[in-house]
Design a protein around this motif. Structure first.
Motif, PDB file in Angstrom:
ATOM      1  N   PHE A  29       0.824  -1.197   0.000  1.00  0.00           N
ATOM      2  CA  PHE A  29       0.000   0.000   0.000  1.00  0.00           C
ATOM      3  C   PHE A  29       0.868   1.261   0.000  1.00  0.00           C
ATOM      4  CE2 PHE A  29      -2.784  -3.044   2.355  1.00  0.00           C
ATOM      5  CZ  PHE A  29      -3.728  -3.193   1.343  1.00  0.00           C
ATOM      6  N   LYS A  30       0.382   2.278  -0.693  1.00  0.00           N
ATOM      7  CA  LYS A  30       1.041   3.575  -0.714  1.00  0.00           C
ATOM      8  C   LYS A  30       0.211   4.599   0.032  1.00  0.00           C
ATOM      9  CE  LYS A  30       3.374   3.238  -5.211  1.00  0.00           C
ATOM     10  NZ  LYS A  30       3.485   3.893  -6.536  1.00  0.00           N
ATOM     11  N   ARG A  31       0.894   5.642   0.502  1.00  0.00           N
ATOM     12  CA  ARG A  31       0.173   6.759   1.099  1.00  0.00           C
ATOM     13  C   ARG A  31      -0.592   7.493   0.006  1.00  0.00           C
ATOM     14  NH1 ARG A  31       5.499   7.748   3.255  1.00  0.00           N
ATOM     15  NH2 ARG A  31       5.663   7.020   5.414  1.00  0.00           N
ATOM     16  N   PRO A  32      -1.779   8.018   0.313  1.00  0.00           N
ATOM     17  CA  PRO A  32      -2.480   8.862  -0.664  1.00  0.00           C
ATOM     18  C   PRO A  32      -1.610  10.047  -1.057  1.00  0.00           C
ATOM     19  CG  PRO A  32      -3.946   8.291   1.159  1.00  0.00           C
ATOM     20  CD  PRO A  32      -2.564   7.835   1.549  1.00  0.00           C
ATOM     21  N   GLN A  45      -0.695   2.827  10.932  1.00  0.00           N
ATOM     22  CA  GLN A  45      -1.847   2.238  11.616  1.00  0.00           C
ATOM     23  C   GLN A  45      -2.876   1.708  10.601  1.00  0.00           C
ATOM     24  OE1 GLN A  45      -3.334   5.368  14.102  1.00  0.00           O
ATOM     25  NE2 GLN A  45      -1.429   5.551  15.285  1.00  0.00           N
ATOM     26  N   TRP A  46      -3.054   2.449   9.513  1.00  0.00           N
ATOM     27  CA  TRP A  46      -3.978   1.985   8.475  1.00  0.00           C
ATOM     28  C   TRP A  46      -3.468   0.670   7.873  1.00  0.00           C
ATOM     29  CZ3 TRP A  46      -3.877   7.308   5.524  1.00  0.00           C
ATOM     30  CH2 TRP A  46      -4.459   8.289   6.327  1.00  0.00           C
ATOM     31  N   TYR A  66      -3.203   2.146  -2.776  1.00  0.00           N
ATOM     32  CA  TYR A  66      -3.314   3.220  -1.788  1.00  0.00           C
ATOM     33  C   TYR A  66      -4.122   2.741  -0.582  1.00  0.00           C
ATOM     34  CZ  TYR A  66      -1.683   6.218  -5.579  1.00  0.00           C
ATOM     35  OH  TYR A  66      -0.941   6.788  -6.578  1.00  0.00           O
ATOM     36  N   LEU A  67      -4.050   3.534   0.481  1.00  0.00           N
ATOM     37  CA  LEU A  67      -4.791   3.202   1.688  1.00  0.00           C
ATOM     38  C   LEU A  67      -5.105   4.487   2.437  1.00  0.00           C
ATOM     39  CD1 LEU A  67      -5.694   0.504   2.969  1.00  0.00           C
ATOM     40  CD2 LEU A  67      -3.733   0.668   4.500  1.00  0.00           C
ATOM     41  N   ASN A  68      -6.315   4.573   2.989  1.00  0.00           N
ATOM     42  CA  ASN A  68      -6.695   5.755   3.763  1.00  0.00           C
ATOM     43  C   ASN A  68      -7.420   5.353   5.030  1.00  0.00           C
ATOM     44  OD1 ASN A  68      -9.586   5.498   3.163  1.00  0.00           O
ATOM     45  ND2 ASN A  68      -9.043   6.145   1.074  1.00  0.00           N
ATOM     46  N   ALA A  69      -7.914   6.332   5.773  1.00  0.00           N
ATOM     47  CA  ALA A  69      -8.479   6.097   7.106  1.00  0.00           C
ATOM     48  C   ALA A  69      -9.739   5.251   7.100  1.00  0.00           C
ATOM     49  CB  ALA A  69      -8.760   7.447   7.783  1.00  0.00           C
ATOM     50  N   LEU A  70     -10.386   5.086   5.952  1.00  0.00           N
ATOM     51  CA  LEU A  70     -11.616   4.296   5.906  1.00  0.00           C
ATOM     52  C   LEU A  70     -11.366   2.810   6.118  1.00  0.00           C
ATOM     53  CD1 LEU A  70     -13.615   5.962   2.981  1.00  0.00           C
ATOM     54  CD2 LEU A  70     -13.609   6.517   5.410  1.00  0.00           C
ATOM     55  N   VAL A  71     -10.102   2.407   6.147  1.00  0.00           N
ATOM     56  CA  VAL A  71      -9.779   1.005   6.393  1.00  0.00           C
ATOM     57  C   VAL A  71     -10.324   0.546   7.741  1.00  0.00           C
ATOM     58  CG1 VAL A  71      -7.550   1.452   7.485  1.00  0.00           C
ATOM     59  CG2 VAL A  71      -7.911  -0.689   6.264  1.00  0.00           C
ATOM     60  N   ASN A  72     -10.511   1.466   8.678  1.00  0.00           N
ATOM     61  CA  ASN A  72     -11.009   1.111  10.016  1.00  0.00           C
ATOM     62  C   ASN A  72     -12.530   1.081  10.102  1.00  0.00           C
ATOM     63  OD1 ASN A  72      -8.497   0.884  11.529  1.00  0.00           O
ATOM     64  ND2 ASN A  72      -8.254   3.071  11.113  1.00  0.00           N
ATOM     65  N   SER A  73     -13.222   1.360   9.018  1.00  0.00           N
ATOM     66  CA  SER A  73     -14.680   1.451   9.047  1.00  0.00           C
ATOM     67  C   SER A  73     -15.333   0.073   9.079  1.00  0.00           C
ATOM     68  CB  SER A  73     -15.196   2.221   7.828  1.00  0.00           C
ATOM     69  OG  SER A  73     -14.677   3.526   7.806  1.00  0.00           O
TER      70      SER A  73
END
Length: 763
Positions: A29-32, A45-46, A66-73
C-alpha cells in the motif's frame, strides 16, 4: 547430529523468501498523494488494520495500492473506498473542526455500497491519482454511507432536490466546516469534477465571502424546522382526510399505477395508505387504481421472477425495467403490502408474492444470530444488472416446458444484447413454472455471487420483524415467527444500552451512530411480536425503547446533525421510509391501546397539529401522517384490534371465500380475566347489547352467553367473556359485494365499566 550445509542454505533461502514476502506485504500500500505530514504516521496504523483484515476481499492486495483512514470502518461502502488515493475520512465532528482550524473546505461524497452510479464515480474519479491530488491538496475529504447516517443524508438530499429538482446518489458536495453547501450535485464525470475542485479552491482563497453567500442562499432553499410554527388546531381532521384522499387519487397513474412520472418507485407508504382506506370504506375507484399498481409490479420487471424479491425502483413508467439493487427495507415493506392486499382483496397471487418476498429475504439476506443484511448490489462484474440479464439462448434452454411463455425486452440503459425475462401470463403456483424458474436460478447463480452489504441496520430489521410477525399470524408460519423473535432478541442484546437508553444503528457501537428511525421501527416491530405471541416482554421492550426515544427527543448524534440545518433532524415528511416521528406517534397510539399506562393518555397536541399542518400543505409527501390521523380518529383498521386499553382484543378472519371476496367473517375475541362485554341479548333493557350493526342483510352467529352475577349488580347479567367468536355471513348472491358493519363494544369488570367504543369492519 550436525546440520548439513545444504540444509543451512535451504533454511536461509526460506528465511529470505519469508522476509521478502513481509517486505512486499508492508510495501503493497502507498500513502495517498499530498498526504499531510501529521497524517503520515497514521498510515502505519492503516496498514496494520489492512493486514488484520486480509481475509476481507475489500482489502485484497490485488485491488489497489493506496490506503486511507476508511480502512477502520465497519461499513462495507466506506471500506470499498479505503484503497482510493483520495484521502477519505469518515464523518466525525473532529474533521469538521479540523477543516475550520485549517480554513479548508470539505469535499463531501454520500453514497451506499449497492449503488450503480456510486460505483461508476468511484472507478472514474476516486480511483484516479489526478483527482486525488486535486482533493487532497486543498480539501478535507469526507465519505458518508447514507445508510449509516440517514439524517445527514436527508439534509443534503433535500438540498440537492431543491437545487436540481430531483435527488439521487451519489451526492457530491463542497461544504464549509459548518456543513453549509457551497456546491451540490450528484454524479460528476472526472473532467468536470477536477475543474470544479480547482475553481472552488481558487475562489475560496481569493473571495471566500462570495462562496459563503452562495452557501447561505442554497441552505435557505430548505424548508424551516417542522417542530416550530403557529397553532394549526383549526384544521378539521375529518375534512383533511377527505380532501387528502381526493388529492391522492388525482395524483395516481390510472394506466400503469403509482404516482405519475417516468420513473416509478413502489411507494409502499402510499400503497399501505390505500389498503387502509379500503379497510375503512368501499371505494371502487380507489380499489381499481390500487389493483393496477399491484398487478403491474407483480408482473413487471421490478419484481425478480426467478429468485423473488423486489428491485428498488423502475426506470420506466410501466414497471418493466428495474434499477437492479435490492434493499432490505423494500423486501420488508413489499411483503407487508402484498400480505395486506391479500387480506383485503383475497387474491391468492398476492399471498404468493408476500411469501416469495419474505423467503427471498431469508435465503439471501438473513444471518442467524445477527439479523438481516442491508442490500444486494445493482452491478455484477462491472455491468449494471449483469446478474439478472440473459442471452436469448439461456432463456430458450431453460424454458423447455411447453406452454410457458416469456417475453423479453432490452433495458434502455444496457448496451449489451442480453435481455430480461418476465412471465407474461404468470401461473405462480404452477409446478411447471417452478421447474423452469429453478433452472434459470441455477444458471444465474453459477455466474458467481452478487456483492452483499452486510450491515445489519436496526431500523430496517425492525421493519422485517414487523412483516415476519404479521405473516406468521396470517399464514400460520411458525418459522417466520421464530426468525422474527430471534432477530428481536439479538437486537435487544447487541444494540440497546439499557443503562443509557441508547439504541445503536449498526454493530459498530464504538461509532455511536443513532437515529430516531431505529427507535421508531424497532419499537413498532416489538409491538408486532406482542400482537402475535401475547408475550409481555415484547410490549415491555417496545415501551422501553419508546420512552428512551422520547427522553432524547432527538437521539444524540456524534455527528451534530442538527447543526447542519433543519432537515438534518428527523422530519414529518416521508422519504423512502415513513417518517420516524409519525411512526413513533403510531407506537404511542399502539401502546395506549394495549396497556393501562397512564403516561400514554396525554398525546402531544403540538405534534398532532404539526402533522395536520404538514399533511395539509404537502399531502403526497406526508402519506404516513394521513394513516396516523385515520388511526387516531377512527381506530385501527388492522386484522388485530384492541379495546378497553388492551383488556380486550379481537382478530378478523375470513371463514369462507368465494372468488376474490369474503362471504363469511369470524371475529375471534379474547378478554382478559375479570373483564366482559354485554351479550347480544342482555337481561336488562338499559344495558347496551353487543350487536353487529349493518345496512346489509346478514346472518350473525353469536356465542352462547354467560349468565353471571357481579359485585356492582345484584341481578344476573348476560355476558360474553374469555375466548369466543362472532361469525358474520352475507346472504346468497351478495357474497362479492363489499359490506360495512359496526360493532359497539363496552368492557366492564367487577368494579367499573369503561367508555363505549366502536369498531368498523369492511368485508
Amino acid at each position: 547430529m550436525p546440520i548439513s550445509k545444504a540444509m543451512k542454505l535451504a533454511g536461509l533461502f526460506i528465511f529470505v523468501i519469508c522476509i521478502s514476502f513481509q517486505v512486499n506485504a508492508d510495501a503493497v500500500f502507498k500513502r495517498p498523494p499530498s498526504l499531510p505530514e501529521r497524517e503520515k504516521t497514521q498510515f502505519d496504523q492503516w496498514n496494520k488494520a489492512a493486514k488484520r483484515k486480509n481475509e476481507d476481499k475489500v482489502f485484497s492486495k490485488a485491488e489497489g495500492k493506496y490506503l486511507n483512514a476508511l480502512v477502520n470502518s465497519s461499513s462495507p461502502y466506506l471500506r470499498q473506498h479505503a484503497k482510493n488515493p483520495v484521502n477519505w475520512k469518515p464523518w466525525r465532528s473532529k474533521y469538521l473542526e479540523q477543516a475550520k482550524a485549517e480554513n479548508k473546505l470539505i469535499f463531501l461524497s454520500i453514497g451506499y455500497s449497492t449503488c450503480h452510479w456510486c460505483h461508476t464515480m468511484a472507478k472514474e474519479s476516486f480511483s484516479d491519482a489526478e483527482v486525488a491530488k486535486a482533493v487532497n491538496s486543498s480539501y478535507i475529504a469526507i465519505k458518508i454511507d447514507r445508510e449509516e447516517l440517514p439524517q445527514i443524508d436527508r439534509y443534503y438530499a433535500s438540498l440537492l432536490e431543491a437545487v436540481k429538482g430531483s435527488a439521487g446518489w451519489p451526492i457530491t458536495a463542497i461544504i464549509n466546516s459548518e456543513g453549509l453547501p457551497i456546491y451540490i450535485d450528484s454524479y460528476l464525470p472526472k473532467d468536470k469534477l477536477i475543474n470544479l475542485l480547482t475553481r472552488v479552491d481558487t475562489t475560496w482563497k481569493n473571495n471566500p465571502e462570495f462562496l459563503l453567500a452562495t452557501a447561505r442562499t442554497i441552505s435557505e432553499l430548505v424548508a424551516p424546522p417542522e417542530t416550530e410554527g403557529g397553532n394549526h388546531a383549526d384544521i378539521d381532521t375529518a375534512e383533511l382526510l377527505n380532501s387528502s384522499k381526493n388529492k391522492i387519487l388525482t395524483a395516481l397513474d390510472s394506466e400503469f399505477g403509482g404516482l405519475k412520472g417516468e420513473v416509478k418507485f413502489p411507494q409502499e407508504t402510499l400503497l399501505l395508505y390505500l389498503l387502509d382506506e379500503l379497510r375503512r370504506s368501499a371505494a371502487p375507484d380507489l380499489e381499481k387504481l390500487l389493483l393496477v399498481q399491484l398487478n403491474n409490479m407483480m408482473n413487471g420487471g421490478i419484481r425478480d421472477h426467478v429468485d423473488g424479491g423486489f428491485h428498488r425502483y423502475s426506470t420506466d413508467k410501466e414497471w418493466i425495467v428495474p434499477h437492479y439493487e435490492k434493499m432490505l427495507y423494500n423486501q420488508a415493506l413489499m411483503a407487508q403490502v402484498y400480505l395486506e392486499a391479500w387480506q383485503v382483496l383475497y387474491d391468492e397471487d398476492y399471498q404468493f408474492i408476500a411469501t416469495e418476498t419474505l423467503d427471498f429475504a431469508i435465503e439471501h439476506l438473513y444471518q442467524a444470530g445477527e439479523g438481516f443484511y442491508s442490500a444486494l448490489d445493482a452491478d455484477f462484474k462491472g455491468e449494471e444488472g449483469g446478474f439478472y440479464l440473459w442471452a436469448e439462448a439461456d432463456i430458450e434452454d431453460a424454458l423447455e416446458v411447453e406452454g410457458i411463455s416469456y417475453y423479453s425486452f432490452k433495458p434502455a440503459d444496457n448496451k449489451s444484447n442480453r435481455k430480461m425475462g418476465v412471465l407474461s401470463k404468470p401461473e405462480y403456483r404452477s409446478p411447471e413454472i417452478s421447474k423452469a424458474l429453478n433452472k434459470l436460478s441455477q444458471k444465474r447463480h453459477a455466474r458467481g455471487d452478487l456483492h452483499r452489504d452486510d450491515k445489519v441496520i436496526t431500523s430496517w430489521n425492525g421493519l422485517m420483524i414487523h412483516s415476519l410477525a404479521m405473516a406468521s399470524r396470517e399464514l400460520n408460519r411458525e418459522d417466520y415467527l421464530k426468525i422474527a423473535q430471534s432477530v428481536g432478541d439479538a437486537l435487544w442484546v447487541s444494540r440497546f444500552d439499557t443503562k443509557t437508553g441508547k439504541l445503536f444503528r449498526t454493530s459498530d457501537t464504538s461509532q455511536e451512530l443513532f437515529s430516531l428511525e431505529d427507535y421508531a421501527y424497532l419499537s413498532r416491530g416489538y409491538v408486532g411480536l406482542y400482537d402475535v405471541t401475547q408475550n409481555p416482554k415484547w410490549l415491555d421492550r417496545a415501551k422501553t425503547i419508546y420512552y428512551s426515544a422520547k427522553a432524547y427527543s432527538s437521539p444524540p448524534q456524534l455527528t451534530k446533525a442538527t447543526e447542519l440545518g433543519p432537515s438534518a433532524s428527523p422530519s414529518l415528511a416521508d422519504g423512502e421510509l415513513m417518517s420516524p416521528i409519525v411512526i413513533l406517534q403510531e407506537v404511542e397510539l399502539a401502546l395506549k391501546n394495549r396497556t393501562l399506562d397512564p403516561k400514554l393518555f396525554k398525546p402531544s397536541v403540538s405534534i398532532l397539529n404539526q402533522i395536520k399542518s404538514r399533511a395539509s400543505e404537502s399531502t403526497i409527501g406526508h402519506i404516513s401522517s394521513l394513516t396516523h390521523l385515520n388511526n387516531g380518529l377512527h381506530g385501527s383498521s388492522g386484522n388485530v384490534r384492541y379495546f378497553a386499553n388492551g383488556m380486550g382484543r379481537f382478530s378478523i378472519v375470513c371463514a369462507k371465500k368465494i372468488d376474490n371476496a369474503c362471504a363469511s367473517l369470524a371475529l375471534e375475541f379474547t378478554l382478559n380475566d375479570g373483564w366482559h362485554i354485554n351479550s347480544n341479548t342482555p337481561l336488562q333493557d338499559y344495558l347496551k347489547p353487543t350487536i353487529v350493526e349493518s345496512s346489509s342483510v346478514l346472518t350473525v352467529e353469536y356465542p352462547e352467553p354467560i349468565t353471571q352475577t357481579l359485585g356492582f349488580q345484584r341481578e344476573p347479567l348476560s355476558l360474553f367473556a374469555g375466548e369466543f367468536s362472532i361469525v358474520i355471513t352475507k346472504k346468497p348472491n351478495e357474497e362479492t359485494h363489499k359490506t360495512k358493519v359496526n360493532l359497539p363494544l363496552q368492557a366492564c369488570n367487577d368494579e367499573i365499566c369503561l367508555l363505549p367504543e366502536k369498531s368498523v369492519v369492511i368485508f
